[in-house]
Design a protein around this motif. Structure first.
Motif, PDB file in Angstrom:
ATOM      1  N   PHE A 145       1.064   6.151   8.097  1.00  0.00           N
ATOM      2  CA  PHE A 145       0.573   6.291   6.728  1.00  0.00           C
ATOM      3  C   PHE A 145       0.333   7.758   6.386  1.00  0.00           C
ATOM      4  O   PHE A 145       0.681   8.207   5.285  1.00  0.00           O
ATOM      5  CB  PHE A 145      -0.718   5.490   6.534  1.00  0.00           C
ATOM      6  CG  PHE A 145      -1.206   5.490   5.109  1.00  0.00           C
ATOM      7  CD1 PHE A 145      -0.621   4.659   4.166  1.00  0.00           C
ATOM      8  CD2 PHE A 145      -2.220   6.344   4.702  1.00  0.00           C
ATOM      9  CE1 PHE A 145      -1.045   4.667   2.837  1.00  0.00           C
ATOM     10  CE2 PHE A 145      -2.652   6.363   3.391  1.00  0.00           C
ATOM     11  CZ  PHE A 145      -2.062   5.525   2.451  1.00  0.00           C
ATOM     12  N   LEU A 146      -0.246   8.514   7.311  1.00  0.00           N
ATOM     13  CA  LEU A 146      -0.485   9.929   7.062  1.00  0.00           C
ATOM     14  C   LEU A 146       0.828  10.689   6.856  1.00  0.00           C
ATOM     15  O   LEU A 146       0.927  11.564   5.994  1.00  0.00           O
ATOM     16  CB  LEU A 146      -1.274  10.545   8.216  1.00  0.00           C
ATOM     17  CG  LEU A 146      -2.730  10.084   8.359  1.00  0.00           C
ATOM     18  CD1 LEU A 146      -3.351  10.646   9.640  1.00  0.00           C
ATOM     19  CD2 LEU A 146      -3.552  10.488   7.142  1.00  0.00           C
ATOM     20  N   ILE A 170      -5.978   4.939   2.027  1.00  0.00           N
ATOM     21  CA  ILE A 170      -6.039   6.261   1.391  1.00  0.00           C
ATOM     22  C   ILE A 170      -7.439   6.853   1.465  1.00  0.00           C
ATOM     23  O   ILE A 170      -7.605   8.086   1.425  1.00  0.00           O
ATOM     24  CB  ILE A 170      -5.562   6.189  -0.080  1.00  0.00           C
ATOM     25  CG1 ILE A 170      -5.027   7.556  -0.556  1.00  0.00           C
ATOM     26  CG2 ILE A 170      -6.652   5.683  -0.998  1.00  0.00           C
ATOM     27  CD1 ILE A 170      -3.709   7.957   0.027  1.00  0.00           C
ATOM     28  N   SER A 171      -8.463   6.016   1.597  1.00  0.00           N
ATOM     29  CA  SER A 171      -9.827   6.536   1.714  1.00  0.00           C
ATOM     30  C   SER A 171      -9.977   7.395   2.965  1.00  0.00           C
ATOM     31  O   SER A 171     -10.790   8.323   2.996  1.00  0.00           O
ATOM     32  CB  SER A 171     -10.839   5.390   1.749  1.00  0.00           C
ATOM     33  OG  SER A 171     -10.939   4.779   0.483  1.00  0.00           O
ATOM     34  N   GLY A 172      -9.190   7.092   4.003  1.00  0.00           N
ATOM     35  CA  GLY A 172      -9.225   7.903   5.212  1.00  0.00           C
ATOM     36  C   GLY A 172      -8.795   9.332   4.936  1.00  0.00           C
ATOM     37  O   GLY A 172      -9.381  10.288   5.468  1.00  0.00           O
ATOM     38  N   ALA A 196       0.834  -1.204   0.000  1.00  0.00           N
ATOM     39  CA  ALA A 196       0.000   0.000   0.000  1.00  0.00           C
ATOM     40  C   ALA A 196       0.869   1.256   0.000  1.00  0.00           C
ATOM     41  O   ALA A 196       0.571   2.238  -0.690  1.00  0.00           O
ATOM     42  CB  ALA A 196      -0.926  -0.005   1.215  1.00  0.00           C
ATOM     43  N   LEU A 197       1.972   1.228   0.775  1.00  0.00           N
ATOM     44  CA  LEU A 197       2.902   2.356   0.771  1.00  0.00           C
ATOM     45  C   LEU A 197       3.531   2.532  -0.612  1.00  0.00           C
ATOM     46  O   LEU A 197       3.694   3.658  -1.092  1.00  0.00           O
ATOM     47  CB  LEU A 197       4.003   2.147   1.808  1.00  0.00           C
ATOM     48  CG  LEU A 197       3.616   2.218   3.289  1.00  0.00           C
ATOM     49  CD1 LEU A 197       4.852   2.025   4.160  1.00  0.00           C
ATOM     50  CD2 LEU A 197       2.931   3.527   3.630  1.00  0.00           C
ATOM     51  N   ALA A 198       3.899   1.415  -1.238  1.00  0.00           N
ATOM     52  CA  ALA A 198       4.543   1.487  -2.554  1.00  0.00           C
ATOM     53  C   ALA A 198       3.597   2.084  -3.601  1.00  0.00           C
ATOM     54  O   ALA A 198       4.015   2.899  -4.431  1.00  0.00           O
ATOM     55  CB  ALA A 198       5.002   0.092  -2.985  1.00  0.00           C
ATOM     56  N   ILE A 199       2.327   1.697  -3.557  1.00  0.00           N
ATOM     57  CA  ILE A 199       1.348   2.258  -4.498  1.00  0.00           C
ATOM     58  C   ILE A 199       1.153   3.746  -4.213  1.00  0.00           C
ATOM     59  O   ILE A 199       1.102   4.569  -5.139  1.00  0.00           O
ATOM     60  CB  ILE A 199       0.006   1.495  -4.398  1.00  0.00           C
ATOM     61  CG1 ILE A 199       0.185   0.044  -4.854  1.00  0.00           C
ATOM     62  CG2 ILE A 199      -1.068   2.193  -5.245  1.00  0.00           C
ATOM     63  CD1 ILE A 199      -1.010  -0.842  -4.565  1.00  0.00           C
ATOM     64  N   ALA A 222     -10.287   0.477  11.891  1.00  0.00           N
ATOM     65  CA  ALA A 222      -9.341  -0.433  12.525  1.00  0.00           C
ATOM     66  C   ALA A 222      -7.906   0.025  12.262  1.00  0.00           C
ATOM     67  O   ALA A 222      -7.644   0.778  11.334  1.00  0.00           O
ATOM     68  CB  ALA A 222      -9.551  -1.851  11.997  1.00  0.00           C
ATOM     69  N   GLY A 223      -7.012  -0.451  13.079  1.00  0.00           N
ATOM     70  CA  GLY A 223      -5.603  -0.108  12.908  1.00  0.00           C
ATOM     71  C   GLY A 223      -5.096   0.695  14.091  1.00  0.00           C
ATOM     72  O   GLY A 223      -5.836   1.472  14.701  1.00  0.00           O
ATOM     73  N   SER A 224      -3.838   0.510  14.423  1.00  0.00           N
ATOM     74  CA  SER A 224      -3.267   1.215  15.562  1.00  0.00           C
ATOM     75  C   SER A 224      -3.068   2.689  15.247  1.00  0.00           C
ATOM     76  O   SER A 224      -2.926   3.079  14.079  1.00  0.00           O
ATOM     77  CB  SER A 224      -1.917   0.594  15.954  1.00  0.00           C
ATOM     78  OG  SER A 224      -0.945   0.860  14.954  1.00  0.00           O
ATOM     79  N   THR A 225      -3.053   3.504  16.275  1.00  0.00           N
ATOM     80  CA  THR A 225      -2.777   4.933  16.104  1.00  0.00           C
ATOM     81  C   THR A 225      -1.432   5.116  15.419  1.00  0.00           C
ATOM     82  O   THR A 225      -1.283   5.962  14.520  1.00  0.00           O
ATOM     83  CB  THR A 225      -2.780   5.638  17.467  1.00  0.00           C
ATOM     84  OG1 THR A 225      -4.055   5.448  18.091  1.00  0.00           O
ATOM     85  CG2 THR A 225      -2.484   7.125  17.317  1.00  0.00           C
ATOM     86  N   LYS A 226      -0.449   4.307  15.812  1.00  0.00           N
ATOM     87  CA  LYS A 226       0.898   4.410  15.248  1.00  0.00           C
ATOM     88  C   LYS A 226       0.883   4.168  13.740  1.00  0.00           C
ATOM     89  O   LYS A 226       1.519   4.911  12.972  1.00  0.00           O
ATOM     90  CB  LYS A 226       1.831   3.406  15.920  1.00  0.00           C
ATOM     91  CG  LYS A 226       3.261   3.423  15.376  1.00  0.00           C
ATOM     92  CD  LYS A 226       4.126   2.383  16.069  1.00  0.00           C
ATOM     93  CE  LYS A 226       5.530   2.368  15.472  1.00  0.00           C
ATOM     94  NZ  LYS A 226       6.382   1.322  16.117  1.00  0.00           N
ATOM     95  N   LYS A 227       0.169   3.131  13.297  1.00  0.00           N
ATOM     96  CA  LYS A 227       0.137   2.810  11.871  1.00  0.00           C
ATOM     97  C   LYS A 227      -0.605   3.862  11.059  1.00  0.00           C
ATOM     98  O   LYS A 227      -0.219   4.203   9.942  1.00  0.00           O
ATOM     99  CB  LYS A 227      -0.476   1.422  11.642  1.00  0.00           C
ATOM    100  CG  LYS A 227       0.494   0.270  11.821  1.00  0.00           C
ATOM    101  CD  LYS A 227       1.606   0.329  10.781  1.00  0.00           C
ATOM    102  CE  LYS A 227       2.551  -0.839  10.918  1.00  0.00           C
ATOM    103  NZ  LYS A 227       3.709  -0.719   9.997  1.00  0.00           N
ATOM    104  N   ILE A 228      -1.705   4.357  11.616  1.00  0.00           N
ATOM    105  CA  ILE A 228      -2.468   5.393  10.905  1.00  0.00           C
ATOM    106  C   ILE A 228      -1.604   6.639  10.738  1.00  0.00           C
ATOM    107  O   ILE A 228      -1.545   7.235   9.653  1.00  0.00           O
ATOM    108  CB  ILE A 228      -3.775   5.717  11.650  1.00  0.00           C
ATOM    109  CG1 ILE A 228      -4.704   4.498  11.638  1.00  0.00           C
ATOM    110  CG2 ILE A 228      -4.478   6.913  10.999  1.00  0.00           C
ATOM    111  CD1 ILE A 228      -5.953   4.653  12.485  1.00  0.00           C
ATOM    112  N   LEU A 229      -0.918   7.046  11.815  1.00  0.00           N
ATOM    113  CA  LEU A 229      -0.035   8.212  11.734  1.00  0.00           C
ATOM    114  C   LEU A 229       1.122   7.966  10.766  1.00  0.00           C
ATOM    115  O   LEU A 229       1.520   8.861  10.025  1.00  0.00           O
ATOM    116  CB  LEU A 229       0.509   8.558  13.119  1.00  0.00           C
ATOM    117  CG  LEU A 229      -0.443   9.326  14.037  1.00  0.00           C
ATOM    118  CD1 LEU A 229       0.104   9.379  15.457  1.00  0.00           C
ATOM    119  CD2 LEU A 229      -0.682  10.734  13.508  1.00  0.00           C
TER     120      LEU A 229
END
Length: 313
Positions: free
Chosen positions: A190-191, A133-135, A69-72, A181-188
């Motif tokens: 990605f952002l 990315i929808s977030g 997902a990061l690569a895309i 769903a997903g940890s705060t750490k992972k969401i941050l």
């Protein structure tokens, strides 16, 4: 699809290889929402999500494909940055465009009639990137709808600010009360990655031409579809002026108009020329037909009145 549903609504009802709808319980339109059983647990993270149910079935697939997902996302980001040709930091309008352009990757694959035959189901890599990315799209959309100062200009916005905004405004909560769903750490994480693309080492780069056969046409399709949505939303909130969110700054209609102008500045020549058009319907038809041109499809003579009513209602 582009006028009737918009990119997100048009894609969210599709199914992934894993057999889940991309939009899960948020799938729109609701007529296409098919409940798929999922394992759920209570969210343990602080904030508005705490104690609410989260979808573990979808989360497992998403996390297994987090690097992809990061690569895309990086591929979309790089294409956008190269196209706009500016060394300026990415602003919030750029994040909105990147989010919508990512969603357009799936729509384009399904719609482009010269594309090599693709499976009816969306790959788990693309599904996972769509879910992350929808977030970003939903945060930006909420800001635009509510005429927030944060999105009046194309200025950089820190990942923590985006996260806090989503948490405080219930964007992490779906219509049925379930939480993102997903940890705060992972969401941050990605952002932050969306902002500059550098915090993570991506083990395997993904080229856009591995996803779509004509990346430039996909990008122009994405821009045209985003601009159409801005045009529709500007008209919709203008017609609902008495209910429109007002601040001491810009109105929601003005923000949609400004973002639409920015998107038009990125569209390859010939630029959309709607000066002198007599009505919203004429402008919308012009834009939908430009999208059909990009798809190699036959132009339409008019937009169905029920589609117009549904989008502006």
């Amino acid at each position: 699809m582009e006028f009737h549903y918009g990119l997100w609504h048009g894609v969210s009802a599709l199914y992934s290889v894993s057999g889940r709808q991309l939009g899960e319980e948020n799938t729109r339109p609701f007529a296409l929402n098919h409940h798929v059983p999922a394992e759920t647990i209570a969210c343990k993270y602080e904030g508005s999500r705490r104690g609410r149910l989260i979808n573990m079935s979808a989360l497992r697939t998403a996390m297994q494909n987090f690097d992809a997902a990061l690569a895309i996302t990086k591929a979309v980001q790089s294409y956008h940055v190269d196209h706009k040709g500016s060394a300026d930091p990415l602003g919030i309008w750029d994040l909105y465009i990147m989010a919508r352009a990512s969603i357009a990757l799936i729509a384009y694959r399904m719609r482009f009639n010269r594309q090599a035959k693709v499976a009816n189901r969306v790959s788990d890599d693309l599904t996972s990137q769509f879910q992350f990315i929808s977030g970003v799209f939903m945060i930006c959309r909420h800001m635009m709808e509510n005429a927030e100062r944060l999105i009046e200009e194309n200025q950089p916005v820190l990942a923590q600010v985006l996260y806090d905004y989503a948490d405080e405004n219930g964007i992490f909560i779906s219509f049925n009360g379930m939480a993102c769903a997903g940890s705060t750490k992972k969401i941050l994480e990605f952002l932050e990655f969306c902002n500059d693309g550098s915090p993570q080492n991506i083990p395997k780069a993904i080229a856009l031409d591995d996803i779509v056969s004509e990346p430039d046409n996909w990008y122009q399709y994405a821009l045209a579809s985003i601009e159409l949505d801005c045009f529709i939303e500007q008209e919709r909130v203008s017609r609902l002026a008495s209910k429109e969110a007002q601040t001491n700054g810009m109105s929601a209609a003005q923000i949609y108009g400004s973002v639409g102008d920015y998107v038009r500045s990125l569209v390859r020549s010939p630029v959309l020329a709607d000066d002198g058009l007599s009505s919203f319907e004429a402008g919308a038809l012009l834009r939908q037909n430009r999208i059909l041109d990009l798809l190699g499809r036959k132009r339409i003579r008019k937009l169905p009145s029920n589609h117009i009513a549904a989008r502006l209602g």
